[in-house]
Design a protein around this motif. Structure first.
Motif, PDB file in Angstrom:
ATOM      1  N   PRO A 120      39.383  23.548 -50.690  1.00 26.59           N
ATOM      2  CA  PRO A 120      38.937  22.732 -49.569  1.00 26.59           C
ATOM      3  C   PRO A 120      39.520  21.324 -49.647  1.00 26.59           C
ATOM      4  CG  PRO A 120      37.177  22.981 -51.178  1.00 26.59           C
ATOM      5  CD  PRO A 120      38.282  23.890 -51.607  1.00 26.59           C
ATOM      6  N   PRO A 121      39.550  20.597 -48.541  1.00 25.69           N
ATOM      7  CA  PRO A 121      40.103  19.241 -48.558  1.00 25.69           C
ATOM      8  C   PRO A 121      39.252  18.309 -49.423  1.00 25.69           C
ATOM      9  CG  PRO A 121      38.958  19.663 -46.488  1.00 25.69           C
ATOM     10  CD  PRO A 121      39.030  20.970 -47.216  1.00 25.69           C
ATOM     11  N   ALA A 122      39.888  17.267 -49.923  1.00 24.35           N
ATOM     12  CA  ALA A 122      39.159  16.262 -50.692  1.00 24.35           C
ATOM     13  C   ALA A 122      38.174  15.542 -49.777  1.00 24.35           C
ATOM     14  CB  ALA A 122      40.136  15.258 -51.297  1.00 24.35           C
ATOM     15  N   LEU A 123      37.085  15.060 -50.369  1.00 22.71           N
ATOM     16  CA  LEU A 123      36.077  14.340 -49.606  1.00 22.71           C
ATOM     17  C   LEU A 123      36.702  13.144 -48.877  1.00 22.71           C
ATOM     18  CD1 LEU A 123      33.006  14.762 -49.250  1.00 22.71           C
ATOM     19  CD2 LEU A 123      32.667  12.997 -50.994  1.00 22.71           C
ATOM     20  N   GLU A 124      37.661  12.495 -49.527  1.00 27.67           N
ATOM     21  CA  GLU A 124      38.313  11.341 -48.906  1.00 27.67           C
ATOM     22  C   GLU A 124      39.066  11.737 -47.641  1.00 27.67           C
ATOM     23  OE1 GLU A 124      38.627  12.274 -52.049  1.00 27.67           O
ATOM     24  OE2 GLU A 124      37.508  10.698 -53.109  1.00 27.67           O
ATOM     25  N   THR A 125      39.639  12.940 -47.638  1.00 30.07           N
ATOM     26  CA  THR A 125      40.365  13.419 -46.459  1.00 30.07           C
ATOM     27  C   THR A 125      39.415  13.657 -45.295  1.00 30.07           C
ATOM     28  OG1 THR A 125      41.989  14.486 -47.901  1.00 30.07           O
ATOM     29  CG2 THR A 125      41.913  15.225 -45.608  1.00 30.07           C
ATOM     30  N   VAL A 126      38.270  14.248 -45.582  1.00 29.82           N
ATOM     31  CA  VAL A 126      37.266  14.484 -44.544  1.00 29.82           C
ATOM     32  C   VAL A 126      36.747  13.149 -44.022  1.00 29.82           C
ATOM     33  CG1 VAL A 126      35.091  15.627 -43.990  1.00 29.82           C
ATOM     34  CG2 VAL A 126      36.628  16.650 -45.678  1.00 29.82           C
ATOM     35  N   HIS A 127      36.496  12.215 -44.932  1.00 27.62           N
ATOM     36  CA  HIS A 127      35.989  10.894 -44.534  1.00 27.62           C
ATOM     37  C   HIS A 127      36.985  10.185 -43.630  1.00 27.62           C
ATOM     38  CE1 HIS A 127      34.479   6.725 -45.008  1.00 27.62           C
ATOM     39  NE2 HIS A 127      33.313   7.338 -45.129  1.00 27.62           N
ATOM     40  N   GLN A 128      38.274  10.322 -43.923  1.00 30.79           N
ATOM     41  CA  GLN A 128      39.307   9.696 -43.090  1.00 30.79           C
ATOM     42  C   GLN A 128      39.300  10.278 -41.689  1.00 30.79           C
ATOM     43  OE1 GLN A 128      41.315   7.083 -43.723  1.00 30.79           O
ATOM     44  NE2 GLN A 128      42.020   7.259 -41.605  1.00 30.79           N
ATOM     45  N   LEU A 129      39.142  11.597 -41.578  1.00 31.05           N
ATOM     46  CA  LEU A 129      39.037  12.233 -40.265  1.00 31.05           C
ATOM     47  C   LEU A 129      37.850  11.661 -39.494  1.00 31.05           C
ATOM     48  CD1 LEU A 129      39.541  14.608 -38.169  1.00 31.05           C
ATOM     49  CD2 LEU A 129      37.875  15.893 -39.527  1.00 31.05           C
ATOM     50  N   VAL A 130      36.713  11.567 -40.153  1.00 29.63           N
ATOM     51  CA  VAL A 130      35.489  11.096 -39.496  1.00 29.63           C
ATOM     52  C   VAL A 130      35.641   9.641 -39.056  1.00 29.63           C
ATOM     53  CG1 VAL A 130      33.040  10.594 -39.828  1.00 29.63           C
ATOM     54  CG2 VAL A 130      34.008  12.730 -40.705  1.00 29.63           C
ATOM     55  N   THR A 131      36.124   8.787 -39.945  1.00 25.89           N
ATOM     56  CA  THR A 131      36.235   7.367 -39.589  1.00 25.89           C
ATOM     57  C   THR A 131      37.253   7.145 -38.472  1.00 25.89           C
ATOM     58  OG1 THR A 131      37.818   7.057 -41.411  1.00 25.89           O
ATOM     59  CG2 THR A 131      35.511   6.524 -41.846  1.00 25.89           C
ATOM     60  N   THR A 132      38.304   7.942 -38.446  1.00 25.21           N
ATOM     61  CA  THR A 132      39.289   7.832 -37.364  1.00 25.21           C
ATOM     62  C   THR A 132      38.675   8.240 -36.032  1.00 25.21           C
ATOM     63  OG1 THR A 132      41.118   8.278 -38.892  1.00 25.21           O
ATOM     64  CG2 THR A 132      41.540   8.617 -36.548  1.00 25.21           C
ATOM     65  N   ALA A 133      37.931   9.339 -36.035  1.00 23.94           N
ATOM     66  CA  ALA A 133      37.304   9.812 -34.794  1.00 23.94           C
ATOM     67  C   ALA A 133      36.257   8.836 -34.280  1.00 23.94           C
ATOM     68  CB  ALA A 133      36.666  11.180 -35.031  1.00 23.94           C
ATOM     69  N   LEU A 134      35.568   8.163 -35.194  1.00 23.34           N
ATOM     70  CA  LEU A 134      34.463   7.277 -34.804  1.00 23.34           C
ATOM     71  C   LEU A 134      34.871   5.816 -34.648  1.00 23.34           C
ATOM     72  CD1 LEU A 134      31.615   8.542 -37.179  1.00 23.34           C
ATOM     73  CD2 LEU A 134      31.932   9.109 -34.762  1.00 23.34           C
ATOM     74  N   ALA A 135      36.123   5.496 -34.988  1.00 23.47           N
ATOM     75  CA  ALA A 135      36.527   4.091 -35.073  1.00 23.47           C
ATOM     76  C   ALA A 135      36.134   3.288 -33.832  1.00 23.47           C
ATOM     77  CB  ALA A 135      38.032   4.001 -35.312  1.00 23.47           C
ATOM     78  N   ASP A 136      36.443   3.790 -32.667  1.00 25.23           N
ATOM     79  CA  ASP A 136      36.205   3.033 -31.441  1.00 25.23           C
ATOM     80  C   ASP A 136      34.716   2.836 -31.173  1.00 25.23           C
ATOM     81  OD1 ASP A 136      37.065   1.703 -29.044  1.00 25.23           O
ATOM     82  OD2 ASP A 136      36.380   3.466 -27.936  1.00 25.23           O
ATOM     83  N   VAL A 137      33.930   3.875 -31.309  1.00 25.91           N
ATOM     84  CA  VAL A 137      32.503   3.763 -30.964  1.00 25.91           C
ATOM     85  C   VAL A 137      31.729   2.984 -32.019  1.00 25.91           C
ATOM     86  CG1 VAL A 137      32.507   5.864 -29.584  1.00 25.91           C
ATOM     87  CG2 VAL A 137      31.893   5.994 -32.005  1.00 25.91           C
ATOM     88  N   LEU A 138      32.217   2.945 -33.248  1.00 28.87           N
ATOM     89  CA  LEU A 138      31.553   2.137 -34.266  1.00 28.87           C
ATOM     90  C   LEU A 138      31.911   0.679 -34.119  1.00 28.87           C
ATOM     91  CD1 LEU A 138      31.814   4.342 -37.500  1.00 28.87           C
ATOM     92  CD2 LEU A 138      29.810   3.953 -36.067  1.00 28.87           C
TER      93      LEU A 138
END
Length: 200
Positions: free
Chosen positions: A177-195
């Motif tokens: 499975p992907p590293a936790l950091e990779t998943v976190h990067q996906l999440v932060t990129t998707a949420l960047a604008d709304v956060l």
């Protein structure tokens, strides 16, 4: 198979055997013969409890999809705590565990299974992905209401980005499975604008 074994025990034995085959051999290795061999029971046991193999697979998917509810509940309970990105990273890692990820291609490959799942549960044609999407959407909606993401955040688009992107990350399980950091990067990129636009 000993006589007198309760139906639920037989079902669980067969479900667990199918899960092991999926994880080891993938959907192409999942046949009725493989399941009964793996479960170390007579070939007729599966057909004694299920009308046919697609009926067995339908019940297998429904059973495993229901197990995701605990992860969905944990995500809902995290509203207002920690950070939104960390909560979603943890949730996606749990929701896209090895078994759900192995079941998704099984559904994709079998037209009859998708048809039966549509009849059996809401959004059943894409069961597992539907469960994950529902959990993520509910969480984002509550965080928006709590003011931790922008009031005008498009929940549907965010959910699609997170679930679709998460599935792509976890679907390639070789070498793991992907590293936790990779998943976190996906999440932060998707949420960047709304956060970035949330009220302070």
């Amino acid at each position: 198979m000993p006589t007198g074994v309760h139906l639920r025990d037989a079902r669980q034995q067969l479900f667990d055997a199918a899960e092991r085959i999926l994880l080891r051999d993938g959907p192409n290795g999942l046949t009725s013969r493989a399941v009964t061999d793996e479960a170390a029971c007579a070939k007729g046991v599966l057909h004694r409890h299920f009308a046919d193999f697609d009926a067995f697979l339908t019940e297998l998917v429904i059973d495993r999809a229901a197990q995701l509810e605990a992860h969905a509940r944990a995500l809902r309970d995290s509203v207002g705590t920690g950070t939104v990105a960390d909560n979603l990273t943890t949730a996606l890692t749990s929701l896209f565990g090895p078994v759900p990820v192995a079941i998704i291609p099984l559904i994709t490959f079998r037209d009859e299974l998708r048809a039966r799942l549509r009849q059996a549960m809401p959004g059943g044609g894409i069961a597992i992905l539907s469960q994950v999407a529902t959990a993520v959407s509910a969480y984002l909606t509550e965080e928006r209401a709590a003011g931790r993401i922008a009031a005008d955040a498009d929940i549907d688009s965010l959910t699609l980005s997170l679930v679709g992107g998460g599935h792509l990350l976890f679907a390639d399980r070789d070498p793991g499975p992907p590293a936790l950091e990779t998943v976190h990067q996906l999440v932060t990129t998707a949420l960047a604008d709304v956060l970035h636009r949330r009220p302070r």
